[in-house]
Design a protein around this motif. Structure first.
Motif, PDB file in Angstrom:
ATOM      1  N   VAL A 196       0.856  -1.183   0.000  1.00  0.00           N
ATOM      2  CA  VAL A 196       0.000   0.000   0.000  1.00  0.00           C
ATOM      3  C   VAL A 196       0.889   1.229   0.000  1.00  0.00           C
ATOM      4  CG1 VAL A 196      -1.941   1.162   1.102  1.00  0.00           C
ATOM      5  CG2 VAL A 196      -1.670  -1.315   1.369  1.00  0.00           C
ATOM      6  N   LEU A 197       0.774   2.014  -1.064  1.00  0.00           N
ATOM      7  CA  LEU A 197       1.575   3.223  -1.226  1.00  0.00           C
ATOM      8  C   LEU A 197       0.649   4.418  -1.343  1.00  0.00           C
ATOM      9  CD1 LEU A 197       3.970   1.782  -3.958  1.00  0.00           C
ATOM     10  CD2 LEU A 197       4.461   2.004  -1.520  1.00  0.00           C
ATOM     11  N   GLY A 198       1.068   5.517  -0.776  1.00  0.00           N
ATOM     12  CA  GLY A 198       0.272   6.731  -0.849  1.00  0.00           C
ATOM     13  C   GLY A 198       1.111   7.926  -0.467  1.00  0.00           C
ATOM     14  N   PRO A 199       0.493   9.104  -0.401  1.00  0.00           N
ATOM     15  CA  PRO A 199       1.228  10.316  -0.022  1.00  0.00           C
ATOM     16  C   PRO A 199       1.879  10.190   1.351  1.00  0.00           C
ATOM     17  CG  PRO A 199      -0.973  10.871  -0.809  1.00  0.00           C
ATOM     18  CD  PRO A 199      -0.906   9.376  -0.701  1.00  0.00           C
ATOM     19  N   GLU A 200       1.310   9.323   2.196  1.00  0.00           N
ATOM     20  CA  GLU A 200       1.832   9.131   3.554  1.00  0.00           C
ATOM     21  C   GLU A 200       3.083   8.261   3.570  1.00  0.00           C
ATOM     22  OE1 GLU A 200      -1.170   8.201   2.477  1.00  0.00           O
ATOM     23  OE2 GLU A 200      -2.502   9.695   3.338  1.00  0.00           O
ATOM     24  N   GLY A 201       3.369   7.562   2.478  1.00  0.00           N
ATOM     25  CA  GLY A 201       4.517   6.664   2.411  1.00  0.00           C
ATOM     26  C   GLY A 201       4.073   5.255   2.079  1.00  0.00           C
ATOM     27  N   VAL A 202       4.654   4.275   2.785  1.00  0.00           N
ATOM     28  CA  VAL A 202       4.305   2.872   2.606  1.00  0.00           C
ATOM     29  C   VAL A 202       3.725   2.353   3.917  1.00  0.00           C
ATOM     30  CG1 VAL A 202       6.650   2.058   3.174  1.00  0.00           C
ATOM     31  CG2 VAL A 202       5.125   0.587   1.861  1.00  0.00           C
ATOM     32  N   LEU A 203       2.704   1.531   3.825  1.00  0.00           N
ATOM     33  CA  LEU A 203       2.035   0.996   5.008  1.00  0.00           C
ATOM     34  C   LEU A 203       2.715  -0.308   5.431  1.00  0.00           C
ATOM     35  CD1 LEU A 203      -0.538   1.625   6.763  1.00  0.00           C
ATOM     36  CD2 LEU A 203      -1.633  -0.181   5.441  1.00  0.00           C
ATOM     37  N   LEU A 204       3.139  -0.374   6.681  1.00  0.00           N
ATOM     38  CA  LEU A 204       3.753  -1.579   7.230  1.00  0.00           C
ATOM     39  C   LEU A 204       3.021  -1.986   8.498  1.00  0.00           C
ATOM     40  CD1 LEU A 204       7.570  -0.733   6.948  1.00  0.00           C
ATOM     41  CD2 LEU A 204       6.198  -2.132   5.392  1.00  0.00           C
ATOM     42  N   LEU A 205       3.079  -3.280   8.780  1.00  0.00           N
ATOM     43  CA  LEU A 205       2.540  -3.764  10.045  1.00  0.00           C
ATOM     44  C   LEU A 205       3.521  -4.743  10.659  1.00  0.00           C
ATOM     45  CD1 LEU A 205       1.314  -6.913   9.723  1.00  0.00           C
ATOM     46  CD2 LEU A 205      -0.420  -5.688   8.457  1.00  0.00           C
ATOM     47  N   ARG A 206       3.447  -4.841  11.958  1.00  0.00           N
ATOM     48  CA  ARG A 206       4.297  -5.796  12.664  1.00  0.00           C
ATOM     49  C   ARG A 206       3.538  -7.122  12.750  1.00  0.00           C
ATOM     50  NH1 ARG A 206       8.297  -4.814  17.546  1.00  0.00           N
ATOM     51  NH2 ARG A 206       8.833  -6.975  17.884  1.00  0.00           N
ATOM     52  N   HIS A 207       4.106  -8.157  12.149  1.00  0.00           N
ATOM     53  CA  HIS A 207       3.462  -9.469  12.101  1.00  0.00           C
ATOM     54  C   HIS A 207       3.264  -9.994  13.515  1.00  0.00           C
ATOM     55  CE1 HIS A 207       2.819 -13.701  11.143  1.00  0.00           C
ATOM     56  NE2 HIS A 207       2.588 -13.334   9.890  1.00  0.00           N
TER      57      HIS A 207
ATOM     58  N   THR B 187      -5.817  -4.079   8.297  1.00  0.00           N
ATOM     59  CA  THR B 187      -5.561  -2.666   8.569  1.00  0.00           C
ATOM     60  C   THR B 187      -6.814  -1.848   8.839  1.00  0.00           C
ATOM     61  OG1 THR B 187      -5.715  -1.974   6.246  1.00  0.00           O
ATOM     62  CG2 THR B 187      -3.555  -2.773   7.028  1.00  0.00           C
ATOM     63  N   GLY B 188      -7.977  -2.376   8.455  1.00  0.00           N
ATOM     64  CA  GLY B 188      -9.208  -1.605   8.585  1.00  0.00           C
ATOM     65  C   GLY B 188      -9.368  -0.550   7.500  1.00  0.00           C
ATOM     66  N   LEU B 189      -8.479  -0.530   6.518  1.00  0.00           N
ATOM     67  CA  LEU B 189      -8.552   0.443   5.434  1.00  0.00           C
ATOM     68  C   LEU B 189      -9.370  -0.108   4.274  1.00  0.00           C
ATOM     69  CD1 LEU B 189      -4.811   1.552   5.306  1.00  0.00           C
ATOM     70  CD2 LEU B 189      -6.736   2.909   6.151  1.00  0.00           C
TER      71      LEU B 189
ATOM     72  N   ARG C  25      -7.052   1.400  11.038  1.00  0.00           N
ATOM     73  CA  ARG C  25      -7.881   1.042  12.187  1.00  0.00           C
ATOM     74  C   ARG C  25      -7.993  -0.477  12.246  1.00  0.00           C
ATOM     75  NH1 ARG C  25     -10.132   5.727  10.168  1.00  0.00           N
ATOM     76  NH2 ARG C  25     -10.342   7.408  11.669  1.00  0.00           N
ATOM     77  N   PRO C  26      -6.891  -1.140  12.618  1.00  0.00           N
ATOM     78  CA  PRO C  26      -6.930  -2.607  12.641  1.00  0.00           C
ATOM     79  C   PRO C  26      -7.923  -3.117  13.676  1.00  0.00           C
ATOM     80  CG  PRO C  26      -4.911  -1.796  13.655  1.00  0.00           C
ATOM     81  CD  PRO C  26      -5.610  -0.607  13.083  1.00  0.00           C
ATOM     82  N   PRO C  27      -8.717  -4.119  13.302  1.00  0.00           N
ATOM     83  CA  PRO C  27      -9.672  -4.677  14.256  1.00  0.00           C
ATOM     84  C   PRO C  27      -8.967  -5.493  15.337  1.00  0.00           C
ATOM     85  CG  PRO C  27      -9.758  -5.876  12.190  1.00  0.00           C
ATOM     86  CD  PRO C  27      -8.808  -4.743  11.989  1.00  0.00           C
ATOM     87  N   SER C  28      -9.657  -5.750  16.428  1.00  0.00           N
ATOM     88  CA  SER C  28      -9.068  -6.586  17.472  1.00  0.00           C
ATOM     89  C   SER C  28      -8.797  -7.961  16.873  1.00  0.00           C
ATOM     90  CB  SER C  28     -10.002  -6.696  18.685  1.00  0.00           C
ATOM     91  OG  SER C  28     -11.180  -7.370  18.328  1.00  0.00           O
ATOM     92  N   GLY C  29      -7.764  -8.596  17.349  1.00  0.00           N
ATOM     93  CA  GLY C  29      -7.354  -9.881  16.814  1.00  0.00           C
ATOM     94  C   GLY C  29      -6.303  -9.755  15.735  1.00  0.00           C
ATOM     95  N   GLU C  30      -6.128  -8.543  15.203  1.00  0.00           N
ATOM     96  CA  GLU C  30      -5.075  -8.274  14.220  1.00  0.00           C
ATOM     97  C   GLU C  30      -3.984  -7.455  14.903  1.00  0.00           C
ATOM     98  OE1 GLU C  30      -4.922  -9.585  11.318  1.00  0.00           O
ATOM     99  OE2 GLU C  30      -6.987 -10.233  10.975  1.00  0.00           O
TER     100      GLU C  30
ATOM    101  N   GLN D   5      -1.954  -4.566  16.103  1.00  0.00           N
ATOM    102  CA  GLN D   5      -2.324  -3.175  16.331  1.00  0.00           C
ATOM    103  C   GLN D   5      -1.207  -2.223  15.920  1.00  0.00           C
ATOM    104  OE1 GLN D   5      -5.651  -2.313  17.422  1.00  0.00           O
ATOM    105  NE2 GLN D   5      -5.669  -4.420  16.658  1.00  0.00           N
ATOM    106  N   GLU D   6      -0.069  -2.799  15.574  1.00  0.00           N
ATOM    107  CA  GLU D   6       1.074  -1.994  15.132  1.00  0.00           C
ATOM    108  C   GLU D   6       1.044  -1.896  13.613  1.00  0.00           C
ATOM    109  OE1 GLU D   6       4.829  -2.560  17.531  1.00  0.00           O
ATOM    110  OE2 GLU D   6       3.752  -4.424  17.998  1.00  0.00           O
ATOM    111  N   VAL D   7       0.283  -0.916  13.119  1.00  0.00           N
ATOM    112  CA  VAL D   7       0.129  -0.653  11.697  1.00  0.00           C
ATOM    113  C   VAL D   7       0.317   0.843  11.511  1.00  0.00           C
ATOM    114  CG1 VAL D   7      -1.407  -0.769   9.697  1.00  0.00           C
ATOM    115  CG2 VAL D   7      -1.582  -2.505  11.500  1.00  0.00           C
ATOM    116  N   ALA D   8       1.217   1.227  10.594  1.00  0.00           N
ATOM    117  CA  ALA D   8       1.469   2.652  10.412  1.00  0.00           C
ATOM    118  C   ALA D   8       2.076   2.926   9.042  1.00  0.00           C
ATOM    119  CB  ALA D   8       2.405   3.167  11.508  1.00  0.00           C
ATOM    120  N   TRP D   9       1.982   4.193   8.649  1.00  0.00           N
ATOM    121  CA  TRP D   9       2.624   4.665   7.428  1.00  0.00           C
ATOM    122  C   TRP D   9       4.070   5.048   7.750  1.00  0.00           C
ATOM    123  CZ3 TRP D   9       0.256   4.304   2.851  1.00  0.00           C
ATOM    124  CH2 TRP D   9      -1.135   4.221   2.828  1.00  0.00           C
TER     125      TRP D   9
END
Length: 196
Positions: free
Chosen positions: A73-84, A115-117, A160-165, A167-171
């Motif tokens: 996922v790429l956008g003006p905010e950068g790249v979206l990463l999450l901690r597995h 990610t809830g996106l 806005r990651p749902p519970s169970g996923e 929670q460390e998701v950011a641009w």
């Protein structure tokens, strides 16, 4: 390989395709991919060899080696990463295919779920262009033939990651993403930065 139907989903309505058709399409996209580095070149060779041997490459229950789909996922905010959640590494969202699902549809679905996106495939056509691939070990002794597709956010870019996923998701901007990202993703990030 059986010839049962697979429905195109998530906005990729090309109609039903057989498993054989999907295998040919995926194999062609992998073979046609110009690797960004040595790791991706080795992944391409391994994925093609595995696809020639696996009876059900899209079924995670059929073999420990199987195809997965991920969204870059790429956008003006950068790249979206999450901690597995299980591995503790920073990666792009993605995961296993559901029965009857294509890798690009799995990439979109898994990204939305993790990610809830609301996201869409950024490449035109069916199938969309393969952005990157990586073969790597995963949880539970699996080996993933991970096919990665470019995604874009539709609407609000706030994860806005749902519970169970995780929670460390950011641009992340390029330098920070390169520092955090798993080695299997770094080559792509370097190539994307060079193309800017």
């Amino acid at each position: 390989m059986e010839g049962r139907g697979i429905e195109g989903r998530a906005g990729c309505d090309a109609g039903p395709v057989t498993t054989d058709d999907l295998l040919r399409t995926v194999r062609a996209s992998i073979a046609g991919r110009d690797p960004v580095d040595g790791r991706e070149a080795a992944s391409r060779a391994r994925a093609l060899a595995e696809l020639d041997q696996l009876r059900s490459p899209f079924d995670r229950h059929a073999d420990a080696v199987h195809v997965t789909g991920s969204g870059v996922v790429l956008g003006p905010e950068g790249v979206l990463l999450l901690r597995h959640r299980l591995l503790g590494i920073w990666v792009q969202p993605g995961g296993h295919l559901e029965p009857g699902e294509t890798p690009w549809d799995a990439a979109r679905r898994e990204t939305a779920e993790e990610t809830g996106l609301e996201v869409r495939l950024a490449g035109a056509g069916v199938p969309p262009p393969l952005l990157h691939l990586d073969v790597h070990g995963a949880a539970h002794g699996h080996t993933h033939l991970d096919l990665r597709y470019r995604l874009a956010v539709v609407g609000d870019p706030t994860p806005r990651p749902p519970s169970g996923e995780s929670q460390e998701v950011a641009w992340y901007r390029s330098a920070d993403a390169l520092e955090l990202a798993d080695p299997g993703l770094r080559g792509l990030l370097v190539a994307l930065e060079a193309a800017r």
